[in-house]
Design a protein around this motif. Sequence first.
Motif, PDB file in Angstrom:
ATOM      1  N   MET A 226     -18.119 -50.205  21.825  1.00  0.00           N
ATOM      2  CA  MET A 226     -19.289 -49.819  22.606  1.00  0.00           C
ATOM      3  C   MET A 226     -19.199 -50.334  24.038  1.00  0.00           C
ATOM      4  N   ALA A 230     -19.550 -48.051  27.171  1.00  0.00           N
ATOM      5  CA  ALA A 230     -20.562 -48.379  28.178  1.00  0.00           C
ATOM      6  C   ALA A 230     -19.926 -48.496  29.570  1.00  0.00           C
ATOM      7  N   ILE A 243     -27.173 -49.926  30.212  1.00  0.00           N
ATOM      8  CA  ILE A 243     -26.835 -50.160  28.802  1.00  0.00           C
ATOM      9  C   ILE A 243     -26.774 -51.672  28.590  1.00  0.00           C
ATOM     10  N   GLN A 262     -21.968 -45.300  18.808  1.00  0.00           N
ATOM     11  CA  GLN A 262     -21.579 -44.365  19.863  1.00  0.00           C
ATOM     12  C   GLN A 262     -22.271 -43.018  19.700  1.00  0.00           C
ATOM     13  N   LEU A 265     -25.663 -43.452  21.032  1.00  0.00           N
ATOM     14  CA  LEU A 265     -25.602 -43.509  22.496  1.00  0.00           C
ATOM     15  C   LEU A 265     -25.506 -42.101  23.082  1.00  0.00           C
ATOM     16  N   ASP A 266     -24.623 -41.276  22.506  1.00  0.00           N
ATOM     17  CA  ASP A 266     -24.484 -39.893  22.958  1.00  0.00           C
ATOM     18  C   ASP A 266     -25.771 -39.107  22.741  1.00  0.00           C
ATOM     19  N   ILE A 282     -30.749 -47.998  27.682  1.00  0.00           N
ATOM     20  CA  ILE A 282     -30.325 -47.993  26.274  1.00  0.00           C
ATOM     21  C   ILE A 282     -30.009 -49.437  25.892  1.00  0.00           C
ATOM     22  N   VAL A 295     -30.733 -49.545  18.065  1.00  0.00           N
ATOM     23  CA  VAL A 295     -30.367 -48.813  19.276  1.00  0.00           C
ATOM     24  C   VAL A 295     -31.654 -48.175  19.788  1.00  0.00           C
ATOM     25  N   ASN A 297     -33.793 -46.499  23.204  1.00  0.00           N
ATOM     26  CA  ASN A 297     -33.720 -45.946  24.555  1.00  0.00           C
ATOM     27  C   ASN A 297     -35.106 -45.565  25.039  1.00  0.00           C
TER      28      ASN A 297
END
Length: 353
Positions: A226, A230, A243, A262, A265-266, A282, A295, A297
Amino acid sequence: MLFSTRLRYVYMLGLAAYTFANVMLMEALPYYGLPVAGGYVLALFVVCVGLIWEGNRLIGRYVPALARGLGKGSGRRVHPLLLGFGLSLPLTLVVVGGPALLLGRYCELPPDKLRLGLKLVLAVGFRINLFLHTLNAAFVLLQELRRSQVEAEQFKKISLQAQFQSLKDQVNPHFLFNNLNVLSALLYQDVNQAAEFVQQLSKVYRYVLQNQEKEVVEVAAELEFMESCAYLLRARFRGSLRIDIAVPPALHRRHTVPVALQMLLDNALKHNISSRSRPLLIEIFATPDHEQLVVRNTLQPKLAVEPSTHLGLENIRRRYGFVSPRPVEVARDAHSFSVRLPLLNLGDEGMKR
């Protein structure tokens, strides 16, 4: 379950006939001096085997719920097969002893012969019950083995699908175009930073290729991956994306499913606006009890969203479903969107294998 098989009546008659043939071939009735006709003995075995079988089938309907109830009360898990066998013992005593006693009275056996006959029939009945439960245990364990093999194949398929999608996302022209643009800009600005960018990009590919067939990975490896992702994204979005990764080192030896962070994140970047005036934040951190990775955001949805591949959250949920009884939790409020991933410990009883 063996007791619920469609051919059970055929098996009942076969087992009763086999037991009767053994008794007759061993000449047990004349040996013990029991004046009972062979036809009555055959009928007795048919009745006893049928009652034992059907009684166990009835017990089997309630054993799972009863085992769970006993496990909650005592704190220890009671295996349904063991519980079912224990309940079948008094059942056998009643369904074998009752018909045998009635037959003995009907045949007007003297008290000593009646007691002897009851003992012999009960001994045969308990052996039949033990034989049936042994077969049933083998049958159930074989079904569980087949089910676990099917689940393992399903998990492998889903995991490979996720890994393939992740790798495809990393090598698609859009991804390469964006990162090559960033790299070309860095080559004119800072050669050292450009070299670091290339190194981090290679780490992303290496991680996906090395872990594409694994069910779980250490949190430390996933976080290192990650950090590379990032780095690439910070270089691309600059001031429009933040991030923050803050996971205590004590949790680095725990496990998670690969590439899950990941994918989240996407997912956040795909569905939310990120600009200098409205930077997207994030965060990746652990819950206070150290049992989940979060996680989160900031929620600033795009007006137009790219078409979904339907892998995202559902894929992560299904992969976690194969390795942990604890669910993936999703929460949304007016300001943020968060996903909680259970932290796995390979030594925990709670983890599925």
